[in-house]
Design an enzyme around this catalytic site. Structure first.
Site, PDB file in Angstrom:
ATOM      1  N   CYS A   1      -5.289  -7.427  -1.032  1.00  0.00           N
ATOM      2  CA  CYS A   1      -4.011  -7.787  -1.168  1.00  0.00           C
ATOM      3  C   CYS A   1      -3.079  -7.760   0.144  1.00  0.00           C
ATOM      4  CB  CYS A   1      -4.160  -6.799  -2.011  1.00  0.00           C
ATOM      5  SG  CYS A   1      -4.246  -5.005  -1.734  1.00  0.00           S
TER       6      CYS A   1
ATOM      7  N   GLU B   1      -3.775   8.056  -3.558  1.00  0.00           N
ATOM      8  CA  GLU B   1      -2.438   7.610  -4.168  1.00  0.00           C
ATOM      9  C   GLU B   1      -1.534   8.997  -5.275  1.00  0.00           C
ATOM     10  OE1 GLU B   1      -0.474   3.922  -6.542  1.00  0.00           O
ATOM     11  OE2 GLU B   1      -1.765   3.624  -6.009  1.00  0.00           O
TER      12      GLU B   1
END
EC number: 1.17.7.4
Length: 340
Positions: free
Chosen positions: A18, A135
């Site tokens: 990505c 994260e």
């Protein structure tokens, strides 16, 4: 000479890197070109062993904590991974007088800002995510201890008891399954009608796009191969999505040599995708392995064309990155031409 059996490989698009992963890898490479080796990286820059080893060969040194950097190297740059870090990490870097480059994905940074926005408006923050994921650690670390509650499952959502049910806001880990998030949110919103959503969707465009591409290719697949690491949240979710939407079997692999061809059984259609941290060169490698055993026809299964790109840090924008610099992850074969 034996005749190879025909095999269709449905190649999902979009797949693989990505924009946030691409940017993070570029930041490490650009830092190496501008400042020279070693460049330190806190945590795996992305969750992919091949990428990490490739960067190590070019002079990157990976550490889990900043205090692992030797004092004699504290004049060298350190890069924070794409997953994001708690606020305490740049504060520690400042105390050590380290020069750091933050490679946090801009979409993860957006989640951090949404969590802080909830707090500014007096809301307790609910984070939907997986405990221990970098994260999640980074997002929870944007606010003081106790300001964020982690909800991992529908069961968690059913049993959560807030201090004030009218002062709640939520954000989500960007790499979660859309379906899994929806189930948890349904419970929370039924229990707490005042629950405030983030101002923008937390789940990353690339997570959604890769899941949709896998859904489109899954039905009729004898085998669905997902390229990705076991510690890659988005890659593991793709395996689940493939099975849920009709693939006979779905397997997560990091390299072609992990595929046990003798145990796969009869194959007519193999679908192939890659998680957001998996390099295209491994997709090439897997297709080559099938070509050695089958008469392969490639069918591109494209659901959307991704155009997103993210700028690297300002300090690095005057450094030129060539296609050859990225060839160790991007590959050179025909599959590259099929990738958007």
């Amino acid at each position: 000479m034996s005749v190879l059996s025909p095999l269709i490989i449905r190649l999902c698009s979009p797949r693989g890197f990505c924009a946030g992963v691409d940017r993070a890898i570029q930041i490490v490479l650009l830092a190496l070109k501008k400042y020279g080796a070693p460049v330190y990286v806190r945590h795996e820059i992305v969750h992919n062993r091949y990428v990490v080893e490739g960067l190590q060969q070019r002079g990157a040194i990976f550490v889990e904590e900043l205090d692992e950097i030797p004092e004699e190297h504290r004049n060298q740059p350190v890069v924070f991974s794409a997953h994001g870090v708690p606020k305490s990490v740049p504060e520690q870097a400042d105390r050590y007088n380290l020069f750091y480059l933050d490679a946090t994905c801009p979409l993860v940074s957006k989640v951090h800002k949404q969590a802080m926005r909830h707090q500014r408006h007096g809301r307790h923050v609910i984070l939907i995510g997986h405990a221990g994921h970098p994260e999640v650690i980074g997002t929870m670390g944007q606010l003081e201890k106790g300001a964020v509650t982690l909800i991992e499952t529908i069961e968690d959502a059913l049993h959560y008891q807030p201090d004030d049910p009218d002062k709640l806001g939520f954000v989500t880990q960007t790499t979660l399954s859309v379906e899994d998030t929806a189930g948890i949110l349904d419970v929370l919103q039924r229990r707490f009608p005042a629950l405030e959503p983030p101002a923008a969707e937390s789940i990353c465009y690339a997570t959604t796009n890769r899941q949709n591409a896998v859904k489109a290719a899954a039905l009729g697949s004898d085998l669905f191969l997902i390229v990705g690491a076991p510690n890659s949240s988005n890659s593991r979710r793709l395996v689940e999505v493939a099975e849920r939407f009709g693939a006979r079997q779905s397997i997560l692999v990091q390299r072609a040599d992990e595929i046990d061809f003798d145990r796969l059984g009869p194959l007519s259609v193999v679908s192939l995708s890659a998680g957001a941290s998996a390099p295209e060169i491994i997709v090439d490698e897997i297709i080559s392995a099938f070509r050695e055993r089958y008469d392969v026809t490639i069918e591109l299964s494209e659901t959307v064309v991704e155009m997103e790109t993210f700028l690297v840090n300002r300090e690095l924008r005057n450094v030129i990155l060539t296609p050859q610099d990225m060839a160790f992850v991007n590959g050179q074969s025909e599959t590259l031409k099929n990738k958007n």
